[in-house]
Enzyme design. Sequence first.
Site, mmCIF file in Angstrom:
data_model
loop_
_atom_site.group_PDB
_atom_site.id
_atom_site.type_symbol
_atom_site.label_atom_id
_atom_site.label_comp_id
_atom_site.label_asym_id
_atom_site.label_seq_id
_atom_site.Cartn_x
_atom_site.Cartn_y
_atom_site.Cartn_z
ATOM 1 C CG ASP A 33 -2.202 0.758 0.992
ATOM 2 O OD1 ASP A 33 -3.276 0.138 1.097
ATOM 3 O OD2 ASP A 33 -2.145 1.970 0.692
ATOM 4 C CG ASN A 34 0.054 4.618 -2.625
ATOM 5 O OD1 ASN A 34 -0.963 4.522 -1.939
ATOM 6 N ND2 ASN A 34 0.045 5.146 -3.838
ATOM 7 C CG ASN A 37 -8.086 7.036 -0.359
ATOM 8 O OD1 ASN A 37 -8.416 7.662 0.651
ATOM 9 N ND2 ASN A 37 -8.960 6.600 -1.238
ATOM 10 C CG ASP A 60 2.478 3.624 -6.856
ATOM 11 O OD1 ASP A 60 1.743 2.698 -7.241
ATOM 12 O OD2 ASP A 60 2.328 4.815 -7.168
ATOM 13 C CB ALA A 84 -3.482 -0.480 -5.183
ATOM 14 C CE LYS A 87 -12.363 4.382 -1.643
ATOM 15 N NZ LYS A 87 -12.725 3.484 -0.591
ATOM 16 C CB SER A 127 -17.061 -1.034 -10.101
ATOM 17 O OG SER A 127 -18.198 -0.261 -9.810
ATOM 18 C CE1 TYR A 152 -13.313 3.423 -9.182
ATOM 19 C CE2 TYR A 152 -15.621 3.534 -9.834
ATOM 20 C CZ TYR A 152 -14.603 2.922 -9.138
ATOM 21 O OH TYR A 152 -14.866 1.806 -8.404
ATOM 22 C CE LYS A 156 -12.110 -0.071 -10.102
ATOM 23 N NZ LYS A 156 -10.938 -0.728 -9.481
ATOM 24 C CG ASN A 182 -23.621 0.601 -3.900
ATOM 25 O OD1 ASN A 182 -23.791 0.109 -5.012
ATOM 26 N ND2 ASN A 182 -23.645 1.896 -3.699
#
Length: 339
Positions: A33-34, A37, A60, A84, A87, A127, A152, A156, A182
């Site tokens: 993880d960077n 967020n 990253d 990662a 979003k 998504s 975004y 995907k 969701n």
Amino acid sequence: MSGKIIVTGGAGYIGSHTVVELSKAGYQPIIIDNFANAEKRAVEGINQILNTEVTCYEGDCGDADFMEGILTKESSVAGIIHFAADKAVGESVEQPLKYYKNNIGSLLTLLEVMPKHRIPMLVFSSSCTVYGQPDQLPVTESTPKKPAESPYGNTKQIGEEMIEDVVKSKVPMKAIALRYFNPIGAHPTAKIGELPLGVPNNLVPYVTQAATGKLEKITVFGDDYDTPDGTCVRDYIHVVDLAKAHVSAIRYLEQQDSKSLFDIFNIGTGHGNTVLEVIKTFEEVSHVPLNYTIGPRRTGDVEKVYADVSKANNVLHWKAEQSLADALRDAWHWQQTLS
Ligand code: UFG
């Protein structure tokens, strides 16, 4: 102990819950993880839940040199679950290149390094946004995709297509894209959950922050849709159920003899709820009355979308187990640890 599974974005909302479920299922998760967020406290929460220290690399996953370094050190990685990504739908409209660079760039790097290091399995976070407003409900995996409403959403769609093309090229890779509906809620221990930056965009963190008084009131975006109470319908899935779907996907891929495959699964509950049902259910489980008003529609919102989950039920042997009330109760408990 089963194999090592790299979890990119493993300190994020869905990633952190998936790390916990992987470990509980006997896998050895490795977080990358960077922290752009995500917060370090998520890793602390994971370690507290598991009562162990999960391996975590800060960096990253789109950085090929960084990934090479990790994959040289961590030999025999069995698979990668790739969360990662940026979003925020609205931000992606304002800063499209940030989304193409981060979301497409990181996937590209992974697709390049995986065959080189003989990593056979990939699970990709996709998504339900790829369906737009579907013509028929519930949506199945073969429901036609609609042109993406945002950069975004486009990342995907492109991500799924990139993986499919790589698999078609006979690179030895078994891959699954999970199309999330969701995700809401938090871990029942309230050690990990969603940590939205600034004012939340999504309904449930907005609701829980309004319940603490941090936000003054909720605006329901439109009540003139063609739905039971006029507010939008979504398929809200408990994040722990969603996390477990990733474990099921990895297990399924392990069992497949084919060296190259790509498949797609909807991951939802199969039920739709309106915005007002979410608000009412939250009030019931929290015993906190919410201050809300009806406002105009939000640009880009689809009226209703919920999943046909029979493919995930039958093929992955996975099913969402928790209710909307369970998820909202856990979201509320988590919020109370933050305020
Ligand atoms: N909503 C409100 N008020 C708010 C926030 C949301 O009424 O303050 C409503 C929205 O209009 C929508 C519903 O609550 O009807 C859910 O909204 P969310 O923002 O929580 O979720 P979305 O369905 O809009 O978006 C989610 C993910 C995206 C993903 C999309 C796919 O956040 O990443 O699903 O449809 F792209």
